[in-house]
Structure formats: structure tokens, C-alpha cells
Scaffold this active site. Structure first.
Site, PDB file in Angstrom:
ATOM      1  CE  LYS A 116      -2.098  -4.309   3.117  1.00  0.00           C
ATOM      2  NZ  LYS A 116      -2.425  -5.602   2.171  1.00  0.00           N
ATOM      3  CB  SER A 137      -0.774  -0.116   1.055  1.00  0.00           C
ATOM      4  OG  SER A 137      -1.529   1.276   1.435  1.00  0.00           O
ATOM      5  CD  GLU A 161      -2.703   5.194   3.609  1.00  0.00           C
ATOM      6  OE1 GLU A 161      -2.119   5.865   4.880  1.00  0.00           O
ATOM      7  OE2 GLU A 161      -3.554   5.782   3.148  1.00  0.00           O
ATOM      8  CE  LYS A 186     -18.579   9.159   6.561  1.00  0.00           C
ATOM      9  NZ  LYS A 186     -17.783   9.181   7.965  1.00  0.00           N
ATOM     10  CE1 TYR A 236      -4.201  -2.004   5.017  1.00  0.00           C
ATOM     11  CE2 TYR A 236      -3.020   0.261   4.462  1.00  0.00           C
ATOM     12  CZ  TYR A 236      -3.706  -0.999   4.067  1.00  0.00           C
ATOM     13  OH  TYR A 236      -3.782  -1.289   2.728  1.00  0.00           O
TER      14      TYR A 236
HETATM   15  P1  NAP Z   1     -11.423  -5.382   0.836  1.00  0.00           P
HETATM   16  O1  NAP Z   1     -12.272  -4.973  -0.090  1.00  0.00           O
HETATM   17  O2  NAP Z   1     -11.417  -4.933   2.112  1.00  0.00           O
HETATM   18  O3  NAP Z   1     -10.755  -6.940   0.808  1.00  0.00           O
HETATM   19  C1  NAP Z   1     -10.068  -7.921   1.719  1.00  0.00           C
HETATM   20  C2  NAP Z   1     -10.628  -9.050   1.864  1.00  0.00           C
HETATM   21  O4  NAP Z   1      -9.768  -9.752   2.723  1.00  0.00           O
HETATM   22  C3  NAP Z   1     -11.943  -9.032   2.180  1.00  0.00           C
HETATM   23  O5  NAP Z   1     -12.551 -10.074   1.395  1.00  0.00           O
HETATM   24  C4  NAP Z   1     -11.652 -10.009   3.754  1.00  0.00           C
HETATM   25  O6  NAP Z   1     -12.867 -10.943   3.931  1.00  0.00           O
HETATM   26  C5  NAP Z   1     -10.504 -10.716   3.354  1.00  0.00           C
HETATM   27  N1  NAP Z   1      -9.885 -10.979   4.508  1.00  0.00           N
HETATM   28  C6  NAP Z   1      -9.924 -10.188   5.761  1.00  0.00           C
HETATM   29  N2  NAP Z   1      -9.181 -10.925   6.837  1.00  0.00           N
HETATM   30  C7  NAP Z   1      -8.815 -12.246   6.150  1.00  0.00           C
HETATM   31  C8  NAP Z   1      -8.483 -13.320   6.828  1.00  0.00           C
HETATM   32  N3  NAP Z   1      -7.923 -13.396   8.202  1.00  0.00           N
HETATM   33  N4  NAP Z   1      -8.132 -14.422   6.118  1.00  0.00           N
HETATM   34  C9  NAP Z   1      -8.722 -14.303   4.827  1.00  0.00           C
HETATM   35  N5  NAP Z   1      -9.452 -13.330   4.145  1.00  0.00           N
HETATM   36  C10 NAP Z   1      -9.495 -12.251   5.019  1.00  0.00           C
HETATM   37  O7  NAP Z   1      -9.938  -4.666   0.114  1.00  0.00           O
HETATM   38  P2  NAP Z   1      -9.392  -4.216  -1.240  1.00  0.00           P
HETATM   39  O8  NAP Z   1      -9.815  -2.870  -1.383  1.00  0.00           O
HETATM   40  O9  NAP Z   1     -10.111  -5.131  -2.196  1.00  0.00           O
HETATM   41  O10 NAP Z   1      -8.025  -4.257  -1.369  1.00  0.00           O
HETATM   42  C11 NAP Z   1      -7.229  -5.497  -1.549  1.00  0.00           C
HETATM   43  C12 NAP Z   1      -5.882  -5.320  -1.084  1.00  0.00           C
HETATM   44  O11 NAP Z   1      -5.202  -4.279  -1.550  1.00  0.00           O
HETATM   45  C13 NAP Z   1      -5.922  -5.332   0.645  1.00  0.00           C
HETATM   46  O12 NAP Z   1      -4.680  -6.194   0.766  1.00  0.00           O
HETATM   47  C14 NAP Z   1      -5.522  -4.083   0.813  1.00  0.00           C
HETATM   48  O13 NAP Z   1      -4.763  -3.811   1.976  1.00  0.00           O
HETATM   49  C15 NAP Z   1      -4.676  -3.643  -0.406  1.00  0.00           C
HETATM   50  N6  NAP Z   1      -4.712  -2.175  -0.762  1.00  0.00           N
HETATM   51  C16 NAP Z   1      -5.987  -1.713  -1.237  1.00  0.00           C
HETATM   52  C17 NAP Z   1      -5.888  -0.418  -1.895  1.00  0.00           C
HETATM   53  C18 NAP Z   1      -7.304   0.317  -2.121  1.00  0.00           C
HETATM   54  O14 NAP Z   1      -7.315   1.473  -2.336  1.00  0.00           O
HETATM   55  N7  NAP Z   1      -8.256  -0.401  -2.110  1.00  0.00           N
HETATM   56  C19 NAP Z   1      -4.640   0.456  -1.592  1.00  0.00           C
HETATM   57  C20 NAP Z   1      -3.654  -0.240  -1.305  1.00  0.00           C
HETATM   58  C21 NAP Z   1      -3.404  -1.475  -0.676  1.00  0.00           C
HETATM   59  P3  NAP Z   1     -14.295 -10.583   4.202  1.00  0.00           P
HETATM   60  O15 NAP Z   1     -14.987 -10.284   2.901  1.00  0.00           O
HETATM   61  O16 NAP Z   1     -14.753 -11.899   5.032  1.00  0.00           O
HETATM   62  O17 NAP Z   1     -14.191  -9.317   5.334  1.00  0.00           O
END
Ligand code: NAP
Length: 322
Positions: free
Chosen positions: A151, A123, A125, A190, A147
Site C-alpha cells: 500500500k 491504509s 496499516e 468474524k 500488505y
Molecule cells: P474488499 O471488500 O476486499 O474489496 C476489494 C475488491 O477488490 C474486491 O471486490 C476484489 O474482487 C477486488 N480485486 C481484488 N483483486 C483484484 C484484481 N486483481 N483486479 C480487480 N479487482 C480486484 O475491500 P474493501 O474493504 O472494500 O476496501 C476497499 C479498499 O480500501 C481496498 O483497497 C483496501 O485495501 C482499502 N482499505 C480498506 C480498509 C477497510 O477497513 N475496509 C482500510 C484501509 C484501506 P473480488 O470481489 O473478485 O474478490
């Protein structure tokens, strides 16, 4: 037919990535942790085409069994506790999933199936209180949240498994990316959801934190394409993935409310309850390396993205009101 395993397949990025890989002819498997209310909404249309397996990044044995059974060609680790405010209230859980979880998955690959190609979702971040603007692959990390700290562990572990164990393991330093499938707790959603509710007369104000924080926002559909491209190169390398264009939360409000013919200043209230204890300031990507080596760049613009999200929220709400 290549096999891909996606952790976090039920999340925003997981659903877009599953769509992309199915379209490319992959067999797609994803993990879904057991909860009483698992939300399949984002991948509902794909449920017949993918394998969903119950596993959790907390559970080493389950991950090993999964890797043994599927022997995936590519593994995309998207699972995370991804909501920054929750990392302040649950720092230990955040570390368990985002940091130690990566170690569990990499260990399973190292021991059972080291030929798999591994993508880690890192990330922007991690740059935190930035030491350079814009941020590139060589910019030092300076995290400001639990967080981001978690990461950084996942990022460096991925780099170390590549260097020390010879795994094809890469880290994508992803700047913010959004979509109509973004969780409603995130500021972009939001705002678009809040603006749509106000437009439809369902609310009269929207409470937000710092309107001056500046982020590099792109469309999630573009970013999962970058993840895939990162695993197709001859040499495993890490990349910054972002649009190279930053906007403030205030501009996001202007765009979202403006698109509905509203003036955000009449409805948005700054509420100190939503300020973060510490915050990254100007996150702005320099995506030059991704452009040169992956031929990748963000296609959807900021204005198009906000409009897409507002339209989707309006439609969703109108349907609920029917
Ligand atoms: P998201 O919508 O929050 O999806 C994360 C998923 O991880 C959810 O489906 C969640 O399951 C699952 N999860 C959480 N804890 C878990 C565990 N213990 N074991 C297995 N699965 C678990 O995130 P996203 O926006 O798609 O982001 C994908 C990745 O990119 C993440 O790693 C995030 O940190 C990283 N990232 C995202 C952004 C962004 O802007 N979106 C930017 C930088 C990095 P549940 O559905 O059951 O909650």
C-alpha cells in the site's frame, strides 16, 4: 452526468460508493475480474443501474481500453488484495495487485485520460509500528506486513504522479472501516457473525487471535463519503480518514456479545493460530485535516457500528434457518 469508474466495486466499499454516486446522479461503471464464483451480493440491488466491465488490475491493456472507452471524470481505485493475513501467504500477488496494479491504472490515465481525478485507497496499516500517536498525514510510515508495504508503493506513486505528471491524484489513508457487508474473514465480522451464531445456538465458542490489538473503527458508508469529498476539492491533497476513537478487539467482543445479552468471556477462546507474525499496535487517526478541509467526520459511533453488524448477522442467520 459525470462518470465514475470504481475498481473493486464488488467489495465492501465499492458497493457503498456506487450507491452514494448513483444518488448524486453519476453514471457509475465498475470493474469485476473474471472468477468462477463472482459474488454480486453486495451490489445486487444496483445491478441494473451500473455498468460492470470485466477487467483486472493485472492486465494493462484491459485497463487502457477501459479508460479509453469510458473516459471517466473520477476514478476510485478500491480494488486490492485487502486481507492482511493473506499478504503473508501471498506476498507477490499482494504486491502485483496493490502496488503494481496502481502503477498500471495511473499509467493508463497518464497516457490516455490525464484529466480524470484519481482516488487511491491507502491504509492506516502503512503506519504499522506507529512512530506517533495519533497518526496524521505527516506521520512517517513504518509498515509491519506485506500488505502495508504494498500500500505504501501505491500511496507514494499516487503522490508522485500528482507532483511529477500533474495528475489530480489523491490518496486517502483510510483507518479500519466496517459494515454488515464486510467480508466474513475480517475480525469485526468474524466477531459479530460468531456472536450471532452463538446466540442462535449454532455454535458454542469463537476462536480469535490477539484481543488487545487496538484499532480505529468506523462505518464504511461514512468513509466512501470522504473519498468522494476528496475528489471535489480545488487542490488535490492526501487525507487521513478515521474516527479519532480507538478500541480493542476485546471491547468489540464485549459490545457484540453484550448487545445480545451474552458475556463474551464465556465463549471467546484466544487461539495462537490466529496471531499475526507481526502486528501494528495502536492505530488511531487524527482526522483534523479532513474535518477542517473536507468538512468530513465519522458519524456512526463504534457502539452503533457493532450493533448494526450484529443485528444484520442475526437477521441473515435467522433467514437462513427459516
Ligand atoms: P474488499 O471488500 O476486499 O474489496 C476489494 C475488491 O477488490 C474486491 O471486490 C476484489 O474482487 C477486488 N480485486 C481484488 N483483486 C483484484 C484484481 N486483481 N483486479 C480487480 N479487482 C480486484 O475491500 P474493501 O474493504 O472494500 O476496501 C476497499 C479498499 O480500501 C481496498 O483497497 C483496501 O485495501 C482499502 N482499505 C480498506 C480498509 C477497510 O477497513 N475496509 C482500510 C484501509 C484501506 P473480488 O470481489 O473478485 O474478490
Amino acid at each position: 452526468m459525470p462518470t465514475a469508474l470504481i475498481t473493486g466495486i464488488l467489495g465492501q466499499d465499492g458497493s457503498y460508493l456506487a450507491e452514494l454516486l448513483l444518488g448524486k446522479g453519476y453514471r457509475v461503471a465498475g470493474i469485476d475480474r473474471w472468477t468462477t464464483t463472482a459474488a454480486f451480493e453486495r451490489i445486487q440491488p444496483l445491478l441494473d443501474e451500473i455498468d460492470l466491465i470485466q477487467a483486472d488490475l493485472h492486465d494493462q491493456e484491459g485497463l487502457m481500453e477501459l479508460i479509453e472507452n469510458y473516459r471517466p471524470d473520477e476514478v476510485y481505485n478500491l480494488a486490492a488484495q485487502s486481507f492482511i493475513p493473506a499478504s503473508w501467504s501471498q506476498p507477490v500477488l499482494t504486491a502485483e495487485v496493490n502496488a503494481v496494479g496502481v502503477a498500471r491504472l495511473l499509467e493508463a490515465l497518464r497516457l490516455i485520460h490525464p484529466k480524470a481525478r484519481f482516488f487511491q485507497a491507502s491504509s492506516s496499516e502503512m503506519f504499522g509500528q506507529v512512530l506517533e500517536i495519533p497518526q496524521r498525514e505527516t506521520t512517517p510510515f513504518n509498515p509491519r506486513t506485506p500488505y502495508a508495504v504494498s500500500k505504501i508503493f501505491g500511496h507514494w506513486l499516487t503522490v508522485n504522479y500528482r507532483q511529477a505528471h500533474g495528475l489530480y491524484a489523491v490518496s486517502g489513508i483510510l483507518f479500519n472501516h466496517e459494515s454488515p457487508r464486510r467480508g466474513p474473514e475480517f475480525v469485526t465480522r468474524k466477531i459479530t457473525y460468531g456472536a450471532a451464531r452463538i446466540k442462535l445456538g449454532l455454535a458454542s465458542e469463537l476462536r480469535l487471535g490477539n484481543l488487545d490489538s487496538r484499532r480505529d473503527w468506523g462505518f464504511a458508508g461514512d468513509y466512501v463519503e470522504a473519498m468522494w469529498r476528496m475528489l471535489q476539492t480545488d487542490t488535490p491533497e492526501d487525507f487521513v480518514i478515521g474516527s479519532g476513537d480507538a478500541h480493542t478487539v476485546r471491547e468489540l467482543c464485549e459490545q457484540a456479545f453484550g448487545g445480545l445479552g451474552l458475556d463474551y468471556r464465556e465463549f471467546v477462546v484466544q487461539d495462537p493460530r490466529f496471531y499475526r507474525p507481526a502486528e501494528a499496535d495502536i492505530l488511531l487517526a487524527d482526522p483534523a485535516k479532513a474535518r477542517q478541509k473536507l468538512g468530513w467526520q465519522a458519524r456512526v459511533t463504534f457502539n452503533e457500528l457493532v450493533q448494526m453488524m450484529v443485528d444484520a448477522d442475526l437477521q441473515r442467520l435467522a433467514k437462513e434457518m427459516d
